[in-house]
Each structure stands twice: as structure tokens, then as C-alpha cells.
Design a protein around this motif. Structure first.
Motif, PDB file in Angstrom:
ATOM      1  N   UNK A 253       0.804  -1.215   0.000  1.00 39.69           N
ATOM      2  CA  UNK A 253       0.000   0.000   0.000  1.00 39.69           C
ATOM      3  C   UNK A 253       0.842   1.273   0.000  1.00 39.69           C
ATOM      4  N   UNK A 254       2.154   1.130  -0.013  1.00 41.74           N
ATOM      5  CA  UNK A 254       3.024   2.303  -0.017  1.00 41.74           C
ATOM      6  C   UNK A 254       3.201   2.807  -1.447  1.00 41.74           C
ATOM      7  N   UNK A 255       3.853   3.959  -1.578  1.00 35.07           N
ATOM      8  CA  UNK A 255       4.088   4.507  -2.913  1.00 35.07           C
ATOM      9  C   UNK A 255       5.192   3.765  -3.651  1.00 35.07           C
ATOM     10  N   UNK A 256       5.973   2.970  -2.962  1.00 31.65           N
ATOM     11  CA  UNK A 256       7.059   2.218  -3.593  1.00 31.65           C
ATOM     12  C   UNK A 256       7.129   0.829  -2.970  1.00 31.65           C
ATOM     13  N   UNK A 257       6.182  -0.054  -3.291  1.00 31.85           N
ATOM     14  CA  UNK A 257       6.169  -1.388  -2.691  1.00 31.85           C
ATOM     15  C   UNK A 257       7.469  -2.145  -2.960  1.00 31.85           C
ATOM     16  N   UNK A 258       8.044  -2.672  -1.891  1.00 26.17           N
ATOM     17  CA  UNK A 258       9.267  -3.439  -2.026  1.00 26.17           C
ATOM     18  C   UNK A 258      10.538  -2.669  -1.763  1.00 26.17           C
ATOM     19  N   UNK A 259      10.448  -1.341  -1.614  1.00 32.95           N
ATOM     20  CA  UNK A 259      11.651  -0.546  -1.362  1.00 32.95           C
ATOM     21  C   UNK A 259      12.177  -0.861   0.035  1.00 32.95           C
ATOM     22  N   UNK A 260      13.470  -1.169   0.114  1.00 34.51           N
ATOM     23  CA  UNK A 260      14.056  -1.639   1.368  1.00 34.51           C
ATOM     24  C   UNK A 260      15.061  -0.668   1.960  1.00 34.51           C
ATOM     25  N   UNK A 261      15.922  -0.083   1.122  1.00 30.74           N
ATOM     26  CA  UNK A 261      16.997   0.767   1.637  1.00 30.74           C
ATOM     27  C   UNK A 261      17.545   1.616   0.508  1.00 30.74           C
ATOM     28  N   UNK A 262      18.372   2.597   0.876  1.00 27.22           N
ATOM     29  CA  UNK A 262      19.043   3.456  -0.094  1.00 27.22           C
ATOM     30  C   UNK A 262      20.508   3.580   0.284  1.00 27.22           C
ATOM     31  N   UNK A 263      21.320   3.979  -0.706  1.00 25.20           N
ATOM     32  CA  UNK A 263      22.736   4.191  -0.434  1.00 25.20           C
ATOM     33  C   UNK A 263      23.561   2.935  -0.606  1.00 25.20           C
ATOM     34  N   UNK A 264      24.699   2.893   0.079  1.00 24.35           N
ATOM     35  CA  UNK A 264      25.598   1.757  -0.057  1.00 24.35           C
ATOM     36  C   UNK A 264      26.447   1.871  -1.304  1.00 24.35           C
ATOM     37  N   UNK A 265      26.802   0.747  -1.881  1.00 25.99           N
ATOM     38  CA  UNK A 265      27.641   0.737  -3.070  1.00 25.99           C
ATOM     39  C   UNK A 265      27.246  -0.428  -3.970  1.00 25.99           C
ATOM     40  N   UNK A 266      27.793  -0.419  -5.189  1.00 25.38           N
ATOM     41  CA  UNK A 266      27.467  -1.442  -6.176  1.00 25.38           C
ATOM     42  C   UNK A 266      28.659  -2.345  -6.474  1.00 25.38           C
ATOM     43  N   UNK A 267      29.542  -2.526  -5.509  1.00 25.79           N
ATOM     44  CA  UNK A 267      30.682  -3.399  -5.718  1.00 25.79           C
ATOM     45  C   UNK A 267      30.222  -4.861  -5.750  1.00 25.79           C
ATOM     46  N   UNK A 268      31.094  -5.727  -6.224  1.00 19.77           N
ATOM     47  CA  UNK A 268      30.737  -7.134  -6.409  1.00 19.77           C
ATOM     48  C   UNK A 268      30.291  -7.791  -5.112  1.00 19.77           C
TER      49      UNK A 268
END
Length: 262
Positions: free
Chosen positions: A30-45
Motif C-alpha cells: 500500500x506504499x508509494x514504492x512497494x518493495x523498497x528496502x533501503x538506499x545508499x551503499x555501493x554497487x561493488x561485487x
């Protein structure tokens, strides 16, 4: 994807190296972004491997921070021939595949043009989307994951030209579909069919599709509860990885007694 401006619950902000919160904390339906868990961090392997192992994936647009998601329910494509709700090989696609298999100018290749496949997926327009989520940062991240042996491309080649394909992430025998593209009619469907045939020949029963789309649903993908998907990951992500190559005889797992060129 519009930039998020409001939040129903506090959204965890990750620093590089931080662990992810439990997936049960992802925003609800029911949220505006179902499934959104977190933000930030990095995209390293290491971060990407840790995320996918827990059913988490990155998805964000240019100008946004890295956004991490764990959808509930989870869209999946069952690949086993006897799956109650599995891959739908429609009559028209079956005929297309048979023509493809019989044509010596047509072939499936694996991992021979990974960067080109990702670039083509990034440049493919998507209904209802402005721009692409496959940003330059994401392209670099999946290229790194590919070099580490955990991302692969399934490529449709016709007359010596790359005409379609897809790329996916793989941990052990857990496979996560990412994106497809086509420069010729049905070229992406041929690549997906090849991935299904590959999975059947390598004891891989499920392809994660992440998002619920009409196109994937038409091919047999369907939603399952997130806990069931996580159980699947726990059983498959640490198994020995298959040999990522495509043998033309794999088609027989999809079309029994198929006419395959020598």
C-alpha cells in the motif's frame, strides 16, 4: 521512476559495507514504492552478491541514490517441464524456434558480447518508463559482476549479427533475470527460450523476474510469496555453478525431438 519524496516508514540509509536490513522491513503493497528496502551503499561485487543472495536487487534512475528492493510477492518463471505454472511456449514461438534451429546462420551464444547486450538493454525503450534504470553506474557494476563470474549474457545471433539477448545474474544455481532487448522480431524471446532450455539441462528450476510485467506473464511468469522465493534461494545459491555455455542439443529439453542442425 519518479524521485521519491515521501516515505511511509523511515528508509534505512546504507554506507558502503553496511549490511542490509531484513527484507521483511521493505515497504508494503500500500506504499508509494512497494518493495523498497533501503538506499545508499555501493554497487561493488561483494555487495551485489550479498544482496542477490538475500533476494534484494538494485533499481534506480539517473539522479537518484542507489535504491534496494525486495518485492512481495516475487515474480518468477518456473523452468521445469512438469512445473504446474511454467514457461509458455506458444505455437507461434515454437515455430520461430524451429526455424531458428534449422537455420545454420542462427545461433545462441553465451557471454561473447556481455557489454554490448547490457548497452542494448539500456538503450531499449520500455512502455511507461522515461529513460532507463541501467545507468552507467549499473553498467559498470554488472560488468564487474560478469568478470567475477556471476553475470551472464544469452545472445541471439543471426547472420553473424547480434539481434537480441538478455543478461542475468547467477549465484550457484539461482538465476536472476535482469533485462532483454530485441533488434529483430522475437529475438529476445528466442534468448529467453534458450535460457529456459539451459536451465532445464542444468537442474535450475526457477528464474527470478523481479517485476510483474504483462510481457513476462504472457510467457508464464507468475508471482509467488517472498518467503517461498527465499526458500528457493537458500537451497540453490550455494550449489556448484553450471557451465555457462549453450549446446544446441539443449533445445530438445524445450522441444522434444526437435530438428536441430548438425
Amino acid at each position: 521512476m519518479a524521485l521519491l519524496r515521501t516515505r511511509p516508514d523511515p528508509l534505512p540509509w546504507l554506507q558502503p559495507g553496511d549490511d542490509f536490513p531484513p527484507v521483511e522491513q521493505a515497504w508494503g503493497r500500500d506504499s508509494e514504492a512497494p518493495g523498497l528496502l533501503a538506499a545508499g551503499g555501493s554497487l561493488d561485487v561483494a555487495t551485489l552478491k550479498r544482496a542477490y543472495a538475500r533476494g534484494i536487487f538494485p533499481w534506480f534512475s539517473a539522479g537518484q541514490p542507489i535504491l534496494w528492493w525486495s518485492t512481495e510477492p516475487r515474480m518468477v518463471l518456473q523452468t521445469a517441464a512438469d512445473a504446474p505454472r511454467g514457461f509458455r511456449l506458444h505455437r507461434s514461438l515454437r515455430k520461430t524456434l524451429q526455424r531458428f534451429m534449422e537455420n545454420p546462420a542462427c545461433e545462441i551464444r553465451v557471454d561473447t558480447a556481455f557489454d554490448e547486450v547490457v548497452a542494448a538493454c539500456a538503450g531499449s525503450p520500455r512502455p511507461g518508463q522515461d529513460g532507463t534504470w541501467i545507468t552507467p553506474a549499473m553498467r559498470r557494476a554488472y560488468a564487474d559482476l560478469h568478470r567475477a563470474g556471476h553475470a551472464h549474457s544469452i545472445e541471439t545471433w543471426i547472420g553473424g549479427e547480434l539481434r537480441g539477448g538478455l543478461y542475468c545474474v547467477s549465484l550457484g544455481r539461482a538465476v536472476y533475470g535482469e533485462s532483454m532487448f530485441a533488434r529483430s522480431t522475437d529475438a529476445s524471446k528466442i534468448a529467453l527460450s534458450a535460457l529456459v532450455a539451459f536451465c532445464r539441462n542444468n537442474d535450475i528450476g526457477l528464474i527470478d523476474c523481479q517485476q510483474n510485467t504483462a510481457h513476462l506473464a504472457s510467457l508464464g511468469a507468475h508471482p509467488i510469496p517472498r518467503p517461498l522465493f527465499l526458500e528457493h534461494l537458500a537451497k540453490t545459491r550455494d550449489l556448484p555453478a553450471p557451465n555457462w555455455r549453450f549446446d544446441r542439443l539443449y533445445w530438445n529439453a524445450l522441444i522434444p525431438n526437435a530438428v536441430v542442425r548438425p
